[in-house]
Design a protein around this motif. Structure first.
Motif, PDB file in Angstrom:
ATOM      1  N   GLY A 269      11.236 -30.989  42.718  1.00 29.12           N
ATOM      2  CA  GLY A 269      11.693 -29.467  42.732  1.00 29.12           C
ATOM      3  C   GLY A 269      11.315 -28.555  41.861  1.00 29.12           C
ATOM      4  N   VAL A 270      10.400 -29.143  40.868  1.00 28.23           N
ATOM      5  CA  VAL A 270       9.749 -28.178  39.744  1.00 28.23           C
ATOM      6  C   VAL A 270       8.415 -28.269  39.992  1.00 28.23           C
ATOM      7  CG1 VAL A 270      11.948 -28.475  38.256  1.00 28.23           C
ATOM      8  CG2 VAL A 270       9.968 -29.931  37.968  1.00 28.23           C
ATOM      9  N   PRO A 271       7.722 -26.864  39.676  1.00 31.45           N
ATOM     10  CA  PRO A 271       6.164 -26.965  39.645  1.00 31.45           C
ATOM     11  C   PRO A 271       5.552 -28.118  38.592  1.00 31.45           C
ATOM     12  CG  PRO A 271       7.170 -24.907  39.385  1.00 31.45           C
ATOM     13  CD  PRO A 271       8.178 -25.920  39.243  1.00 31.45           C
ATOM     14  N   ILE A 273       3.434 -27.490  36.334  1.00 24.09           N
ATOM     15  CA  ILE A 273       3.194 -26.757  35.099  1.00 24.09           C
ATOM     16  C   ILE A 273       4.342 -26.797  34.330  1.00 24.09           C
ATOM     17  CG2 ILE A 273       3.795 -24.647  36.138  1.00 24.09           C
ATOM     18  CD1 ILE A 273       0.900 -24.994  33.839  1.00 24.09           C
ATOM     19  N   THR A 274       5.625 -26.818  35.041  1.00 26.05           N
ATOM     20  CA  THR A 274       6.658 -26.797  33.987  1.00 26.05           C
ATOM     21  C   THR A 274       6.742 -28.103  33.324  1.00 26.05           C
ATOM     22  OG1 THR A 274       7.977 -27.463  35.855  1.00 26.05           O
ATOM     23  CG2 THR A 274       8.077 -24.917  35.243  1.00 26.05           C
ATOM     24  N   PHE A 277       4.633 -27.861  30.531  1.00 30.79           N
ATOM     25  CA  PHE A 277       5.260 -27.483  29.445  1.00 30.79           C
ATOM     26  C   PHE A 277       5.837 -28.278  28.669  1.00 30.79           C
ATOM     27  CE2 PHE A 277       4.693 -22.852  31.556  1.00 30.79           C
ATOM     28  CZ  PHE A 277       3.580 -22.905  31.197  1.00 30.79           C
ATOM     29  N   LYS A 366      -6.247 -32.886  42.230  1.00 34.90           N
ATOM     30  CA  LYS A 366      -6.605 -31.321  41.986  1.00 34.90           C
ATOM     31  C   LYS A 366      -5.658 -30.782  41.214  1.00 34.90           C
ATOM     32  CE  LYS A 366      -6.188 -30.667  46.418  1.00 34.90           C
ATOM     33  NZ  LYS A 366      -5.961 -29.746  47.389  1.00 34.90           N
ATOM     34  N   THR A 369      -6.130 -30.056  37.122  1.00 30.29           N
ATOM     35  CA  THR A 369      -6.765 -28.764  36.486  1.00 30.29           C
ATOM     36  C   THR A 369      -5.756 -28.079  35.813  1.00 30.29           C
ATOM     37  OG1 THR A 369      -6.692 -27.810  38.714  1.00 30.29           O
ATOM     38  CG2 THR A 369      -8.701 -28.759  38.121  1.00 30.29           C
ATOM     39  N   LEU A 370      -4.474 -28.260  35.850  1.00 30.98           N
ATOM     40  CA  LEU A 370      -3.427 -27.677  35.585  1.00 30.98           C
ATOM     41  C   LEU A 370      -3.413 -27.782  34.038  1.00 30.98           C
ATOM     42  CD1 LEU A 370      -0.311 -27.309  37.966  1.00 30.98           C
ATOM     43  CD2 LEU A 370      -2.632 -26.104  37.689  1.00 30.98           C
TER      44      LEU A 370
ATOM     45  N   PRO B 142      -9.270 -27.459  43.830  1.00 30.52           N
ATOM     46  CA  PRO B 142      -7.785 -27.100  43.340  1.00 30.52           C
ATOM     47  C   PRO B 142      -7.341 -25.576  43.342  1.00 30.52           C
ATOM     48  CG  PRO B 142      -9.181 -28.279  41.800  1.00 30.52           C
ATOM     49  CD  PRO B 142      -9.960 -28.105  42.936  1.00 30.52           C
ATOM     50  N   LEU B 144      -6.031 -23.775  41.405  1.00 34.39           N
ATOM     51  CA  LEU B 144      -6.210 -23.125  40.445  1.00 34.39           C
ATOM     52  C   LEU B 144      -7.444 -22.401  40.356  1.00 34.39           C
ATOM     53  CD1 LEU B 144      -5.128 -21.977  37.385  1.00 34.39           C
ATOM     54  CD2 LEU B 144      -6.077 -23.985  36.315  1.00 34.39           C
ATOM     55  N   TYR B 289      -4.865 -20.319  50.805  1.00 30.66           N
ATOM     56  CA  TYR B 289      -4.960 -21.984  50.332  1.00 30.66           C
ATOM     57  C   TYR B 289      -3.847 -22.642  51.049  1.00 30.66           C
ATOM     58  CZ  TYR B 289      -4.683 -25.800  47.193  1.00 30.66           C
ATOM     59  OH  TYR B 289      -4.309 -27.168  46.941  1.00 30.66           O
ATOM     60  N   ASN B 346       5.697 -25.752  48.267  1.00 28.62           N
ATOM     61  CA  ASN B 346       4.578 -25.994  47.650  1.00 28.62           C
ATOM     62  C   ASN B 346       3.907 -24.551  47.309  1.00 28.62           C
ATOM     63  OD1 ASN B 346       4.718 -28.574  47.745  1.00 28.62           O
ATOM     64  ND2 ASN B 346       3.053 -28.732  49.436  1.00 28.62           N
ATOM     65  N   LYS B 349       6.068 -23.155  44.368  1.00 32.11           N
ATOM     66  CA  LYS B 349       5.894 -24.064  43.213  1.00 32.11           C
ATOM     67  C   LYS B 349       4.462 -23.600  42.533  1.00 32.11           C
ATOM     68  CE  LYS B 349       7.292 -27.838  44.833  1.00 32.11           C
ATOM     69  NZ  LYS B 349       7.524 -29.259  44.628  1.00 32.11           N
ATOM     70  N   SER B 352       3.576 -20.539  40.437  1.00 32.64           N
ATOM     71  CA  SER B 352       3.959 -20.396  39.035  1.00 32.64           C
ATOM     72  C   SER B 352       2.601 -20.321  38.301  1.00 32.64           C
ATOM     73  CB  SER B 352       4.468 -21.798  38.753  1.00 32.64           C
ATOM     74  OG  SER B 352       3.684 -22.935  38.979  1.00 32.64           O
ATOM     75  N   LEU B 353       1.330 -20.271  39.034  1.00 34.84           N
ATOM     76  CA  LEU B 353       0.205 -19.934  38.256  1.00 34.84           C
ATOM     77  C   LEU B 353      -0.288 -18.517  38.503  1.00 34.84           C
ATOM     78  CD1 LEU B 353      -1.881 -23.008  40.054  1.00 34.84           C
ATOM     79  CD2 LEU B 353      -0.885 -23.078  37.940  1.00 34.84           C
ATOM     80  N   ILE B 355      -0.010 -16.402  36.172  1.00 33.15           N
ATOM     81  CA  ILE B 355      -0.315 -15.540  34.893  1.00 33.15           C
ATOM     82  C   ILE B 355      -1.936 -15.770  35.231  1.00 33.15           C
ATOM     83  CG2 ILE B 355      -0.308 -17.742  33.709  1.00 33.15           C
ATOM     84  CD1 ILE B 355       0.265 -14.253  32.481  1.00 33.15           C
ATOM     85  N   THR B 363       7.399 -17.571  35.659  1.00 33.06           N
ATOM     86  CA  THR B 363       6.588 -18.501  34.458  1.00 33.06           C
ATOM     87  C   THR B 363       5.990 -17.706  33.454  1.00 33.06           C
ATOM     88  OG1 THR B 363       6.253 -20.146  36.283  1.00 33.06           O
ATOM     89  CG2 THR B 363       5.050 -20.635  34.193  1.00 33.06           C
ATOM     90  N   GLY B 367       8.627 -17.952  30.928  1.00 39.09           N
ATOM     91  CA  GLY B 367       7.899 -19.179  30.493  1.00 39.09           C
ATOM     92  C   GLY B 367       6.697 -18.834  29.881  1.00 39.09           C
ATOM     93  N   LEU B 384      13.673 -22.130  33.223  1.00 36.66           N
ATOM     94  CA  LEU B 384      12.457 -22.173  34.104  1.00 36.66           C
ATOM     95  C   LEU B 384      12.659 -23.380  35.204  1.00 36.66           C
ATOM     96  CD1 LEU B 384      10.037 -20.396  34.399  1.00 36.66           C
ATOM     97  CD2 LEU B 384       8.830 -22.112  33.126  1.00 36.66           C
ATOM     98  N   MET B 385      12.920 -24.427  34.673  1.00 38.86           N
ATOM     99  CA  MET B 385      13.086 -25.580  35.668  1.00 38.86           C
ATOM    100  C   MET B 385      14.234 -25.475  36.368  1.00 38.86           C
ATOM    101  SD  MET B 385      11.944 -28.537  33.064  1.00 38.86           S
ATOM    102  CE  MET B 385      11.179 -29.772  33.864  1.00 38.86           C
ATOM    103  N   TYR B 388      13.406 -23.169  39.377  1.00 38.88           N
ATOM    104  CA  TYR B 388      12.526 -23.870  40.463  1.00 38.88           C
ATOM    105  C   TYR B 388      13.475 -24.628  41.202  1.00 38.88           C
ATOM    106  CZ  TYR B 388       8.276 -21.268  38.979  1.00 38.88           C
ATOM    107  OH  TYR B 388       7.473 -20.195  38.818  1.00 38.88           O
ATOM    108  N   LEU B 389      14.402 -25.490  40.434  1.00 32.56           N
ATOM    109  CA  LEU B 389      15.163 -26.505  41.070  1.00 32.56           C
ATOM    110  C   LEU B 389      15.997 -25.935  42.145  1.00 32.56           C
ATOM    111  CD1 LEU B 389      15.009 -29.284  40.708  1.00 32.56           C
ATOM    112  CD2 LEU B 389      16.740 -29.130  39.082  1.00 32.56           C
ATOM    113  N   SER B 392      14.145 -24.989  45.210  1.00 28.69           N
ATOM    114  CA  SER B 392      13.705 -26.116  45.982  1.00 28.69           C
ATOM    115  C   SER B 392      14.886 -26.518  46.730  1.00 28.69           C
ATOM    116  CB  SER B 392      13.014 -27.062  45.093  1.00 28.69           C
ATOM    117  OG  SER B 392      11.915 -26.577  44.449  1.00 28.69           O
TER     118      SER B 392
END
Lengths: 431, 411, 339
Positions: A269-271, A273-274, A277, A366, A369-370, B142, B144, B289, B346, B349, B352-353, B355, B363, B367, B384-385, B388-389, B392
């Motif tokens: 459920g969470v990305p 990236i978190t 973190f 992939k 890369t994060l 990727p 990113l 993507y 997806n 989620k 969250s990139l 930034i 984020t 975050g 933050l989590m 997203y939770l 989702s």
């Protein structure tokens, strides 16, 4: 006979017409073009549109690629050579080649070690990927983690050797104790391995210099090598955890099931990236004062958790797809849970799940890369950090990102092609 | 399992400790108990470590920082926000921005994905190949890198807004706004903003009435078709939809447009609505993507409908478009939708990139800047989590409901 | 606790014990290495060079401390940190000190519980704009789009400045300096704001530096300095006085060239003698060897030498001393006396 016939039925030909070439519009390239590109007006429009797009892309890309500068010491050097002409500044790739691949602090005299580890990786995974290869090669696969650890991190060979010995002793203990039940066997294996590791740990400390390679700290890993390490380590570690989680989620024991479901749903459920973190800024607070995992290990833990949850879902799909008869047959043979799973269910469920697992592995690779966002210097981190921050190369983007994209594309495309090949193979096996 | 007579417990009726491990009735309990104890031990151990670490560093866990002024500005906020607003409000802006880009991205990704998926099955060799290249290129690199690359494309491709400026009539601009209202620049897309004057509710009411009327007309068309076999034209539905609102608007003119203003400022076009470059870049990157993945799902879905279905429909005399709409798509959708929803998840989620292109999502605010400024790492990451939770789990819940309804139809 | 089970696999990667809180100096000595947090890449202050060695002004402070404590300027493990991770890394004990152009502020000192060991660079936030804009003052930037790097005090100062002057702006937050510069050169923002030192460094890397101008306004005070955890005063003192020794060395004319000479025998100046350990027992008081300061100076030179080598006028960054001159020359550098 033919004579009489020819006289009575005069209108029947008695010779074949010579074979003629088909009309031009129904043959060769023209036919192909007509059928595949210009079969109707909308298709023609689509084709012309596609040609236009391709032309646009190539007319920008090719001069840039072929007009590129491959030797210069900085972006200013590139600009001088190009002198206003169109072309990429690929000199950054040649000058920072090693940094892009190995990071900036891996000792340059030791580059052969990760390279060798990579070559061995292909040898080690081959028997897993291609069932037609001789099964004896699996020994290479089993030895690989220990070899690779020794090659990449260096230090005395005793450490991986002791680890290997522990695994072997644990396995032997398991086979002996298993007749008293799976749980007892497992317990015996863990205990035996622990004893070996403890004693071996003492031995390794005394034998620091036996077959010693220059030790390299984990934080000195970087570049594409770091992506490869994270990808391989985390995928292999997450497989056993994923299997356990999937079994736990399918289990009839409510507490175990709840725990597994909660874990899987939370992580999915969470990305990522978190979670990174957490590895980077939070996890340190949850460990006992004084211990200090280094960052790469914390990241490996978190990515493994992440991948396990996804792999668990894939394997759960595989478990659910098995006909109920398989479970019932195992029960009717009197096998207990561990035996049924190990001998009947999992081998089949895993086989069905392989394409899904490969997809997860590609996605995970992939996602490595994060780690660049949490100050690790993987290939993207090297680009966004030291290389672009240096006064020499500030301003070169496409060449660097293109190179990184190419590295990932080659790897991931290769893996996914394998997955498709395997899917086709499995599909025919079932017929 | 319980019906099996157990000889061990029959005669003695006693309970031996070894049964905890060897008897299938009790073994489950043993395992669960051990697992529970281990988990409690682990959680307790982590908690103890946290407490002692925080005590050693003289820190505490507190959410008071959420009430303090954030002190930083955010470039794209759908609700009122200034640097004097609280960290909580900054987080809220981030939440809304995340949801905004997620919704926009899901819509465009679906469009791109369905188009690419269908075209990849097209008999046009060139187009099918081109779509394969698109799908493989985006699936195997990727996200990113794509976000960074597309961010750069958007930055270098647009015109500078200064090209449009007249600086109070002092200079002749290099470019004109399209229709006097739109401009695509490297800082974003400028468009007129809608001003709601008094009486705008009347327009809204007329519009709603128009929608209802249009739906009624369509029902009427369908009923006459089924009852009398006569096909009425479809265009009056559009007229019914548009006309009432248009009339009210022309009579009362409550709704007006505010055009972007090129005269008043030396740096940027002012006024109007600005869809910022960070949003465009992230939206585009996530759409193309995720679109590549959706294309694969769509292709698999269409291929999953057996050829016999298409042929049977053709044998009944349905036209190709109707075959697609009435026979193939409904069956394909059942295969497409579950993976499609997980692609939406997806995409959310992956947002969250944000930034990486300077978009202020949750984020980046909670975050990112808030965490940096307050140093409240544990609290911020937990919130933050949690966010997203919640997203989702709600999407998964919707998906479960859908799956259940599809499963019922299957029998 | 699970040391034995972990051993085989994790031995070399895990569990480097370094107790947070108590006696950092003992940990550093036992480890034989100083863990120093630096930035992931800011030219002139801390960045790995082409051969992978860390270089820069902040890096030099780390090396000086390592030389003072361990006698070896290379006994440093550089831990790259981002704006987000730097404070956690320090408070969790992953690093012993942080030298990452970090601004000394009240809340970082008191709320986050850190101790700033002094100031190694007096900075201030400025703006860079293209000359073509015709802007001469930051107050002319009404309505402009401004690129700002996140994770620093910069974005707070920016908000305060525009609010105070009652003018509007559009911030574009960027994660890395390189990407901010990319946006700026592409014209996606009218102005780029960061510390003036960073602006000078960035301007030097542009294709045509003369087409860009740094505006005269400095809108904030940014005293940048190394910091350590609260609660370990001995360690804090070591970092503070190492920095002071570098500053004092420039004032007294002790350089990397003559420090070995001067430290070998007592000279005429009692202050230098005390600092270099040829007289008195300052080293003992701080819990280090007598030649601690001499080692620190020998590591890379005194403050002036470090400045000139990493960010001075002869480097691509080309900063003048300005506020960072000795107090005797009108600057703010003023080391307390060594006695």
């Amino acid at each position: 006979m033919s004579d009489t016939h020819a006289q009575s039925v005069a209108y029947v030909r008695d010779t074949f017409i010579a074979e003629q070439a088909p009309p031009t519009r129904e043959a060769g390239a023209v036919k192909w073009l007509r059928e595949n590109l210009f079969s109707s007006i909308p298709y023609t429009i689509l084709t012309l549109l596609a040609l236009f797009v391709i032309w646009q892309l190539l007319s920008g890309f090719l001069p840039w690629l072929f007009g590129g500068v491959w030797t210069a010491d900085s972006i200013r050097g590139c600009r001088e050579v190009l002198d206003g002409a169109r072309g990429g500044c690929f000199a950054v790739l040649t000058e920072r080649w090693n940094q892009l691949l190995f990071g900036f602090s891996y000792p340059s005299s030791q580059y052969w070690r990760p390279t060798l580890a990579l070559v061995l990786l292909f040898v080690a995974v081959a028997p897993v990927l291609f069932p037609d290869l001789p099964r004896k090669l699996l020994i290479v696969t089993l030895l690989y983690p220990f070899t690779a650890y020794w090659l990449i991190w260096g230090g005395t060979i005793l450490v991986p050797l002791v680890a290997l010995l522990g695994v072997v002793v644990g396995y032997v203990a398991f086979t002996y104790a298993e007749r008293r039940g799976f749980a007892i066997g497992l317990l015996a294996a863990v205990a035996a391995a622990a004893v070996v590791w403890w004693m071996g740990g003492l031995a390794a400390e005394n034998g620091q210099f036996l077959l010693r390679l220059t030790p390299v700290q984990s934080r000195d890993m970087g570049g594409f090598m770091l992506n490869m390490i994270l990808g391989t380590v985390c995928v292999s570690l997450s497989l056993p955890f994923g299997i356990l989680l999937a079994l736990g989620r399918q289990s009839k024991l409510p507490i175990i099931k709840i725990l597994c479901v909660a874990f899987i749903e939370f992580v999915r459920g969470v990305p990522l990236i978190t979670l990174l973190f957490v590895a980077n800024v939070v996890l340190a607070y949850f460990l006992p004062p004084g211990t200090n995992f280094d960052l790469i290990l914390r990241v490996i833990i978190m990515i493994t958790m992440f991948a396990s949850a996804y792999i668990a879902e894939v394997i759960r799909g595989g478990l659910a797809a098995l006909p109920r008869g398989q479970y019932e047959a195992a029960d009717s043979l009197g096998l207990d849970y561990a035996q049924a799973m190990r001998l009947i269910i999992l081998p089949q469920a895993l086989k069905i799940s392989i394409p899904g697992i490969v997809n997860v592995a590609v996605g995970l690779f992939k996602d490595t890369t994060l780690v660049s966002i949490i100050s690790m210097f993987d290939v993207v981190g090297m680009i966004r950090g030291p290389i672009l921050a240096s006064t020499d190369w500030n301003g070169v983007y496409w060449e660097l990102y293109g190179f990184a994209a190419l590295l990932f594309f080659v790897t991931c495309y290769g893996i996914s092609q394998y997955s498709q090949w395997l899917e086709r193979k499995l599909a025919t096996d079932n017929r | 399992m319980t019906s099996v007579p157990d000889s061990q417990s029959d005669g003695s009726g006693g309970f031996r400790p070894s049964m905890l491990l060897n008897d299938t009735r009790y073994r489950g309990l043993t395992f669960q108990f051990v697992a529970l104890v281990l988990i409690i031990f682990l959680v307790g151990w982590l908690g103890m470590n946290l407490v002692s670490n925080l005590a050693a560093a003289g820190l505490n866990i507190s959410y008071d920082f959420l009430d303090e002024p954030a002190g930083y500005d955010i470039n794209q906020a759908l609700i009122d926000y200034s640097s004097r607003s609280t960290h909580l409000r900054a987080a809220l802006v981030g939440v809304i921005n995340t949801l905004l880009v997620a919704v926009l991205g899901c819509i465009t990704a679906t469009i791109i994905g369905v188009t690419a998926g269908v075209l990849r099955l097209s008999k046009n060799w060139l187009v099918a190949r081109l779509m394969s290249v698109y799908v493989e290129a985006f699936r195997n690199v990727p996200v990113l890198i794509w976000i960074l690359a597309i961010g750069t494309v958007v930055t270098v491709s647009g015109a500078n807004p200064r090209e449009f400026l007249t600086r109070g009539g002092a200079v002749e601009p290099n470019s004109e706004l399209i229709l006097g209202a739109f401009a695509l620049t490297n800082r974003g897309f400028y468009a007129p903003s809608v001003l709601l004057g008094p009486g705008w509710i009347a327009v809204l009411a007329a519009l709603v009435g128009g929608i209802v009327g249009a739906l009624l007309w369509r029902r009427h068309v369908r009923q006459t078709l089924f009852k009398h076999g006569k096909l009425l034209p479809g265009w009056p539905a559009w007229a019914i939809l548009v006309l009432p609102a248009l009339v009210v608007q022309l009579v009362l003119t409550p709704v007006s447009l505010s055009m972007p203003d090129v005269a008043s400022n030396n740096f940027n076009i002012q006024g109007g609505t600005l869809i910022g470059k960070p949003l465009i870049a992230l939206w585009l990157a996530l759409s193309v993507y995720t679109g590549a993945f959706i294309a694969e799902n769509v292709r698999a879905g269409i291929l999953s409908v057996s050829r016999g279905q298409t042929e049977a429909a053709a044998a009944l005399g349905l036209r190709p478009r109707r075959i697609m709409n009435l026979v193939v798509l409904p069956q394909a959708l059942r295969v497409i939708i579950p993976p499609l929803i997980s692609q939406y998840l997806n995409l959310t989620k992956n947002s969250s990139l944000a930034i990486a292109v300077g978009y202020a999502d949750i984020t980046a605010t909670l975050g990112g800047i808030t965490l940096n400024q307050t140093g409240r790492a544990i609290e911020s990451v937990l919130l933050l989590m949690l966010f997203y939770l919640v997203i989702s789990l709600s999407i998964s819940a919707v998906m479960n409901v859908y799956n259940a309804s599809v499963a019922l139809k299957e029998r | 606790m699970h040391r034995s089970t972990f051993y085989g696999v994790l031995a070399a990667t895990a569990l480097t014990a370094g107790a947070a809180g108590a006696a950092t100096v003992d940990d550093v000595k036992e480890r034989g290495k100083l863990n120093c947090g630096v930035s992931t890449g800011l030219t002139g202050f801390s960045a790995p060079n082409a051969s992978g060695d860390w270089e820069g002004f902040d890096v030099a402070v780390c090396r000086a401390v390592a030389a003072a404590v361990l006698g070896d300027p290379n006994a440093v493990e550089f831990v790259p940190t981002t704006g987000k991770t730097r404070f956690t890394s320090l408070s969790s004990g992953e690093i012993d000190m942080l030298a990452r152009n970090t601004t000394w502020t009240f809340s970082r000192d008191n709320d986050l519980k850190f101790e700033f060991a002094g100031v190694n660079y007096y900075d201030g936030q400025g703006f860079m704009v293209p000359t073509g804009l015709g802007v001469t003052s930051a107050k002319d930037l009404d309505g402009a789009t401004v690129c700002v790097q996140t994770g620093t005090t910069t974005e707070l100062n920016l908000a305060d400045f525009f609010r105070k002057n009652n003018i509007s702006y559009e911030p574009v937050p960027i994660e890395t300096n390189a990407e901010a510069l990319q946006q700026y050169t592409a014209g996606a923002c009218d102005a780029y704001t960061t510390d003036a030192s960073g602006l000078a460094a960035n301007r030097a890397t542009l294709e045509n530096p003369s087409e860009h101008v740094i505006l005269p306004e400095i809108i904030s005070k940014e005293p940048l300095g190394p910091l350590v955890r609260h609660g370990d005063n001995e360690w804090g003192d070591i970092v503070r006085w190492t920095l002071n020794a570098l500053i004092a060395a420039e004032e007294y004319g002790v350089t990397s060239a003559n420090v070995a000479d001067m430290a070998s025998a007592p000279g005429d100046s009692p202050e230098i003698n005390r600092m270099l350990g040829t007289e008195g027992n300052l080293g003992e008081m701080i819990g280090l060897d007598a030649d601690w300061a001499a080692n620190a100076i020998a590591a890379g030179g005194n403050y002036g030498e470090l400045f000139a080598k990493n960010i001075g006028e002869d480097t691509p960054i080309g900063l003048s001393r300005g506020l960072n001159a000795q107090w005797t020359e009108g600057g703010l550098l003023y080391s307390p006396p060594f006695r």
